[in-house]
Design a protein around this motif. Sequence first.
Motif, PDB file in Angstrom:
ATOM      1  N   ASN A   2      23.859 -84.227   3.257  1.00 28.25           N
ATOM      2  CA  ASN A   2      24.428 -84.823   2.316  1.00 28.25           C
ATOM      3  C   ASN A   2      23.400 -85.525   2.139  1.00 28.25           C
ATOM      4  O   ASN A   2      23.289 -86.386   1.128  1.00 28.25           O
ATOM      5  CB  ASN A   2      24.780 -85.498   2.837  1.00 28.25           C
ATOM      6  CG  ASN A   2      25.840 -85.432   4.226  1.00 28.25           C
ATOM      7  OD1 ASN A   2      25.419 -84.795   5.028  1.00 28.25           O
ATOM      8  ND2 ASN A   2      26.866 -85.968   4.800  1.00 28.25           N
ATOM      9  N   GLN A   3      21.669 -86.147   2.412  1.00 23.36           N
ATOM     10  CA  GLN A   3      20.919 -87.147   2.036  1.00 23.36           C
ATOM     11  C   GLN A   3      20.463 -86.642   1.035  1.00 23.36           C
ATOM     12  O   GLN A   3      19.852 -85.156   1.208  1.00 23.36           O
ATOM     13  CB  GLN A   3      20.061 -87.383   3.503  1.00 23.36           C
ATOM     14  CG  GLN A   3      19.835 -86.855   4.057  1.00 23.36           C
ATOM     15  CD  GLN A   3      19.214 -86.901   6.095  1.00 23.36           C
ATOM     16  OE1 GLN A   3      18.723 -86.361   6.918  1.00 23.36           O
ATOM     17  NE2 GLN A   3      18.846 -88.278   5.606  1.00 23.36           N
ATOM     18  N   PRO A   4      19.945 -87.155  -0.034  1.00 21.12           N
ATOM     19  CA  PRO A   4      18.522 -86.302  -0.759  1.00 21.12           C
ATOM     20  C   PRO A   4      17.724 -86.122  -0.050  1.00 21.12           C
ATOM     21  O   PRO A   4      17.137 -86.421   0.683  1.00 21.12           O
ATOM     22  CB  PRO A   4      18.748 -87.283  -1.670  1.00 21.12           C
ATOM     23  CG  PRO A   4      19.408 -88.957  -0.959  1.00 21.12           C
ATOM     24  CD  PRO A   4      20.089 -89.012  -0.575  1.00 21.12           C
ATOM     25  N   ILE A  21      17.955 -80.775  12.821  1.00 20.38           N
ATOM     26  CA  ILE A  21      19.214 -80.546  13.564  1.00 20.38           C
ATOM     27  C   ILE A  21      20.308 -80.198  13.036  1.00 20.38           C
ATOM     28  O   ILE A  21      20.126 -78.737  12.742  1.00 20.38           O
ATOM     29  CB  ILE A  21      19.344 -81.468  13.944  1.00 20.38           C
ATOM     30  CG1 ILE A  21      18.029 -81.715  15.187  1.00 20.38           C
ATOM     31  CG2 ILE A  21      20.429 -81.368  15.266  1.00 20.38           C
ATOM     32  CD1 ILE A  21      17.972 -82.860  16.079  1.00 20.38           C
ATOM     33  N   THR A  22      20.567 -81.044  11.544  1.00 24.32           N
ATOM     34  CA  THR A  22      21.979 -80.648  10.782  1.00 24.32           C
ATOM     35  C   THR A  22      21.517 -79.337   9.851  1.00 24.32           C
ATOM     36  O   THR A  22      22.076 -78.859   9.836  1.00 24.32           O
ATOM     37  CB  THR A  22      21.624 -81.105   9.705  1.00 24.32           C
ATOM     38  OG1 THR A  22      22.186 -82.558  10.569  1.00 24.32           O
ATOM     39  CG2 THR A  22      22.844 -81.066   8.438  1.00 24.32           C
ATOM     40  N   PHE A  23      20.496 -79.240   9.271  1.00 26.13           N
ATOM     41  CA  PHE A  23      20.214 -78.338   9.118  1.00 26.13           C
ATOM     42  C   PHE A  23      19.741 -76.608   9.797  1.00 26.13           C
ATOM     43  O   PHE A  23      20.828 -75.768   9.827  1.00 26.13           O
ATOM     44  CB  PHE A  23      18.444 -77.596   8.501  1.00 26.13           C
ATOM     45  CG  PHE A  23      17.923 -76.785   8.000  1.00 26.13           C
ATOM     46  CD1 PHE A  23      18.401 -76.473   6.054  1.00 26.13           C
ATOM     47  CD2 PHE A  23      17.827 -75.366   8.518  1.00 26.13           C
ATOM     48  CE1 PHE A  23      18.482 -75.276   5.447  1.00 26.13           C
ATOM     49  CE2 PHE A  23      17.287 -73.400   7.581  1.00 26.13           C
ATOM     50  CZ  PHE A  23      17.466 -74.114   6.203  1.00 26.13           C
ATOM     51  N   TYR A  24      19.473 -77.013  10.876  1.00 25.94           N
ATOM     52  CA  TYR A  24      19.572 -76.079  11.896  1.00 25.94           C
ATOM     53  C   TYR A  24      21.064 -75.431  12.291  1.00 25.94           C
ATOM     54  O   TYR A  24      21.265 -74.078  12.451  1.00 25.94           O
ATOM     55  CB  TYR A  24      18.967 -76.214  13.432  1.00 25.94           C
ATOM     56  CG  TYR A  24      19.618 -75.198  14.451  1.00 25.94           C
ATOM     57  CD1 TYR A  24      18.621 -73.850  14.363  1.00 25.94           C
ATOM     58  CD2 TYR A  24      20.283 -75.413  15.145  1.00 25.94           C
ATOM     59  CE1 TYR A  24      18.236 -73.109  15.450  1.00 25.94           C
ATOM     60  CE2 TYR A  24      21.006 -74.341  15.993  1.00 25.94           C
ATOM     61  CZ  TYR A  24      19.738 -73.146  16.700  1.00 25.94           C
ATOM     62  OH  TYR A  24      19.694 -72.012  17.806  1.00 25.94           O
ATOM     63  N   GLU A  25      21.771 -76.410  12.814  1.00 30.40           N
ATOM     64  CA  GLU A  25      23.548 -75.822  13.413  1.00 30.40           C
ATOM     65  C   GLU A  25      24.103 -75.179  11.661  1.00 30.40           C
ATOM     66  O   GLU A  25      25.275 -74.755  12.023  1.00 30.40           O
ATOM     67  CB  GLU A  25      24.052 -77.734  13.524  1.00 30.40           C
ATOM     68  CG  GLU A  25      23.460 -77.873  14.814  1.00 30.40           C
ATOM     69  CD  GLU A  25      24.389 -79.622  14.436  1.00 30.40           C
ATOM     70  OE1 GLU A  25      24.270 -80.347  13.889  1.00 30.40           O
ATOM     71  OE2 GLU A  25      23.975 -79.884  15.934  1.00 30.40           O
ATOM     72  N   GLU A  26      24.012 -75.986  10.270  1.00 28.44           N
ATOM     73  CA  GLU A  26      23.826 -75.019   9.269  1.00 28.44           C
ATOM     74  C   GLU A  26      23.748 -74.063   8.927  1.00 28.44           C
ATOM     75  O   GLU A  26      24.918 -73.396   8.146  1.00 28.44           O
ATOM     76  CB  GLU A  26      24.034 -76.422   7.867  1.00 28.44           C
ATOM     77  CG  GLU A  26      25.171 -77.356   8.011  1.00 28.44           C
ATOM     78  CD  GLU A  26      24.743 -78.291   6.934  1.00 28.44           C
ATOM     79  OE1 GLU A  26      24.421 -77.872   6.141  1.00 28.44           O
ATOM     80  OE2 GLU A  26      25.420 -79.459   6.528  1.00 28.44           O
TER      81      GLU A  26
END
Length: 178
Positions: A2-4, A21-26
């Motif tokens: 969500n963050q720019p 981490i978020t990129f990996y999970e998604e």
Amino acid sequence: MNQPLAEALTHLRMGNQSFLITFYEEQRDHFARWARRQHQLEPAAAHELLRGVLVDFYDQVADGRLTKLPPDLRNYLYGMAQEQIQAQKTTAELPQVEAGRRQLLLRVFSQLGPDCQQVLMYFYFRGYNFEKVAGKMGFANATVARIQKTSCLRKLLDLQARLLSGGGAEAGASAAAV
């Protein structure tokens, strides 16, 4: 994510890895499907590859080699993975003589002390200049880093020459132990 992207880059430079981490999970399931379709990789191997690519990407950002995020981050990271897979395939296809030479060099390299290994890795494999090597290793300046790199390279070549000439039981024994 969500963050720019610009904000994410700033956070990465400060050591905050939550974006990755978020990129990996998604993306890990999508990446695993892509890796299976394109390169016949099992999901566990694909996940390991993605983690490695994300660490390399983080290093690029933290070291200043990457100053702005690519317009399509997913394509950029998949491209990095593609390059790593190609490099592995190329290495696997090397002629036996070259593979043997590389194995010997790896054996000799493993006999160097950890500081020498790190200096040579930073300079030759990461492409760091002497200023950056000095900063990473805690040397006083770039000249000290250059002298250390030269000394380590000389040690590596001496160990290799001893091993090739069969000189010294300790060189052969330590190489066999590795």
